[in-house]
Scaffold this motif. Structure first.
Motif, mmCIF file in Angstrom:
data_model
loop_
_atom_site.group_PDB
_atom_site.id
_atom_site.type_symbol
_atom_site.label_atom_id
_atom_site.label_comp_id
_atom_site.label_asym_id
_atom_site.label_seq_id
_atom_site.Cartn_x
_atom_site.Cartn_y
_atom_site.Cartn_z
ATOM 1 N N LEU A 462 -8.874 -3.191 10.104
ATOM 2 C CA LEU A 462 -9.466 -1.866 9.940
ATOM 3 C C LEU A 462 -9.298 -1.035 11.204
ATOM 4 O O LEU A 462 -9.002 0.172 11.146
ATOM 5 N N ILE A 467 -9.728 2.856 10.306
ATOM 6 C CA ILE A 467 -10.637 2.983 9.171
ATOM 7 C C ILE A 467 -12.078 2.825 9.649
ATOM 8 O O ILE A 467 -12.416 1.841 10.304
ATOM 9 N N VAL A 483 -15.937 2.521 2.552
ATOM 10 C CA VAL A 483 -15.215 3.388 3.490
ATOM 11 C C VAL A 483 -14.966 4.734 2.823
ATOM 12 O O VAL A 483 -15.002 4.851 1.593
ATOM 13 N N MET A 487 -8.421 9.127 2.318
ATOM 14 C CA MET A 487 -7.336 8.658 3.169
ATOM 15 C C MET A 487 -6.059 8.616 2.321
ATOM 16 O O MET A 487 -6.113 8.545 1.093
ATOM 17 N N LEU A 492 -4.142 3.071 2.684
ATOM 18 C CA LEU A 492 -4.924 2.070 1.968
ATOM 19 C C LEU A 492 -4.037 0.922 1.505
ATOM 20 O O LEU A 492 -4.436 -0.251 1.564
#
Length: 585
Positions: A462, A467, A483, A487, A492
């Motif tokens: 992450l 993230i 989260v 994005m 991802l």
């Protein structure tokens, strides 16, 4: 001698008047400037206050057309040009062979070249680009210039001479920006420092119009541009080195911000009886202002100004009456809160309600200066006061002044503008908020790694992709992470790919975080039980549950389609009655 004595007495009287720092948001500058210059500022002056305005860049009808976003777009376009300029046309020694070189002392400025003078931040074009030479950012700069020209003509209605002056200044700023972007295009680089400089243009354009609109109405105002406020008297070698040993940009410490607030206080005092109109952009700092503070740097600037002058109040003007128990657009029964603690405001900000950045609050609260959220469309409203309930009441205003180099670490006395009800801790929840567009990432260990290695791989991945985790629920072999879902899909996908060696990965999209906030909920038994039973009775499925270590919020993840229903159910059950200790209900 008599005139000199009179002038001295007037200056002394002015210096004893209490300061109010008013932060004016970009939307308010763009849509409600008449209320600022015709109601808010004159009202404070008539009441005996000294007022300074800290302005954000103008916002348009949509966020995408706001000045800051247009400036960032222009910076991006400068690195993706339609046609790369020929460097040889700008540097004669590269274009001409030795036999073609001009005689020593002979000026040579080839057709199509740009005259660059001074530092990079003051680059200007020696002439306008021809249509064939136009780059994509030229259209964006033209849009920014035209938007501000139109705004100036609407705001300045009494003095043609003043309007001509402002239009000339706006023209200069925009052409200076254009030259800067062309220089960045030539070297094919925009550093974080350059991006900060580009961003700062928006606040300067905004403040030019606001200051001129005040003068147009007979209020003496002064534009205070802070782009050069930071120097080595403010930024010491120790500050510059802070955090360099760690990963990421250097982190500036409290000593820097305290010294900067003192400098800001001194600069505002130089305005005398004039109303300072201050750019929210306050210069280039190590590691970039955007990286250090983010897009809320104008709020921080206002806070530091308030500390620097020992203001009686920091007012943040928005398009809402204050902070509500829930979003009134989604919950019809939501009530306006007269007071709220900084801790509660910070939680609401993090979990979906745009209040004010926690670090910004810290700067003024530690100096015992209250923050008041007010509505530019309803200037007579009382708004919501942000102030801790753990201080002693006192009839005197904050004692912190610009002479202090470091603000007290804990506020011990409340100024008279803070009602006594704000200092009475109230039991139960204070507000509820929702954070939309959430993705839940679940990882189930394949048991090929030991427990601490399992967690290390997950959080290392992450961190690698930048993230930020909002909520987390863990067991020895299973981790669920909530989260922010805005994005890029490619990011991802890379996260999932990197986590597959650790265990089985699943993704739940279109989720939301529901957060119940209250500083003293821990003193009441059964609050969490009531919240979850209320959701169950409403057939709202709960995917994750998390209670913060601070014990001032209880959060859960639900499906986004149930968000509005959940808000109304919990608000009706737990917030429909005013908590104990809140006056005015």
């Amino acid at each position: 001698m008599q005139a000199s004595t009179s002038s001295t007495a007037a200056a002394s009287s002015s210096s004893q008047q209490p300061w109010v720092i008013a932060k004016i948001g970009g939307t308010s500058v763009g849509k409600q400037l008449h209320a600022v210059v015709e109601t808010i500022v004159p009202t404070h002056i008539k009441s005996g206050n000294r007022i300074a305005l800290v302005c954000s860049a103008r916002s348009g009808n949509t966020k995408a057309t706001g000045t800051t976003n247009l400036l960032l777009r222009a910076a991006h376009e400068a690195l993706r040009p339609k046609g790369q300029p020929d460097l040889s046309s700008s540097v004669p020694s590269l274009r001409n062979s030795p036999s073609q070189s001009p005689a020593p002392g002979t000026p040579s400025t080839p057709r199509g070249s740009y005259l660059l003078s001074g530092s990079v931040s003051s680059l200007r074009l020696s002439r306008s680009a021809t249509p064939d030479e136009r780059q994509p950012f030229d259209d964006t700069v033209d849009q920014i210039k035209e938007d501000h020209m139109v705004a100036a003509r609407k705001a300045i209605v009494n003095s043609r001479e003043l309007l001509d002056e402002v239009e000339e200044e706006l023209e200069y700023d925009c052409e200076r920006l254009r030259g800067f972007l062309r220089a960045a295009q030539i070297i094919d680089e925009i550093s974080t420092r350059s991006k900060d400089i580009i961003m700062g243009v928006g606040e300067r354009l905004s403040c030019r119009i606001v200051a001129a609109a005040l003068r147009d109405r007979g209020i003496d105002a002064e534009l205070v541009s802070l782009e050069n406020i930071i120097d080595w008297d403010v930024l010491t070698d120790e500050d510059a080195q802070t955090g360099k040993a760690a990963d990421g940009p250097p982190q500036l410490g409290q000593t820097f911000y305290s010294r900067l607030s003192q400098r800001l206080g001194e600069r505002l005092a130089e305005c005398g009886d004039r109303v300072p109109v201050v750019t929210g952009f306050f210069g280039v700092v190590p590691g970039s202002l955007l990286a250090q503070v983010g897009r809320g740097y104008s709020d921080l600037c206002a806070a530091l100004c308030a500390v620097g002058v020992g203001a009686s109040e920091l007012q943040v003007w928005k398009e809402v009456d204050g902070i509500f128990t829930a979003d009134p657009r989604k919950v019809p029964t939501a009530r306006l809160l007269s007071t709220i603690t900084p801790e509660e405001a910070a939680e609401l900000t993090y979990y979906g309600s745009e209040v004010i950045h926690p670090f910004t609050m810290e700067q003024v609260i530690r100096a015992a200066i209250p923050i008041r959220i007010k509505n530019v469309e309803n200037p007579s409203g009382e708004g919501t006061i942000i102030f801790p309930d753990s201080v002693a009441p006192d009839a005197h205003p904050a004692e912190h002044t610009a002479r202090n180099t470091v603000a007290p670490s804990v506020a011990t006395r409340a100024p008279s503008s803070v009602p006594s009800s704000a200092l009475e801790p109230h039991l139960g929840p204070t507000a509820i908020t929702i954070k939309d567009t959430v993705v839940v990432l679940s990882v189930h260990s394949n048991r090929k790694t030991i427990a601490h290695g399992f967690f290390a791989r997950i959080f290392g991945t992450l961190d690698k992709h930048g993230i930020v985790v909002d909520l987390i629920s863990t067991s020895e072999v299973h981790v669920s992470l909530a989260v922010h879902g805005e994005m890029r899909k490619s990011v991802l996908d890379r996260v999932v790919r990197d986590l597959k060696p650790v265990g089985e990965v699943s993704i739940s999209r279109d989720m939301a975080i529901l957060s119940l906030v209250g500083k003293h909920m821990k003193n009441m038994v059964g609050t969490a039980g009531k919240m979850f039973s209320t959701l169950a009775e409403g057939n709202v499925n709960i995917e994750m549950i998390s209670q913060g270590a601070s014990e001032i919020n209880i959060s859960c993840v639900i499906e986004e389609r149930d968000a509005v229903k959940a808000l109304n159910l919990v608000h009706l059950k737990l917030l429909n009655q005013a908590p104990q200790g809140l006056a005015g209900y």
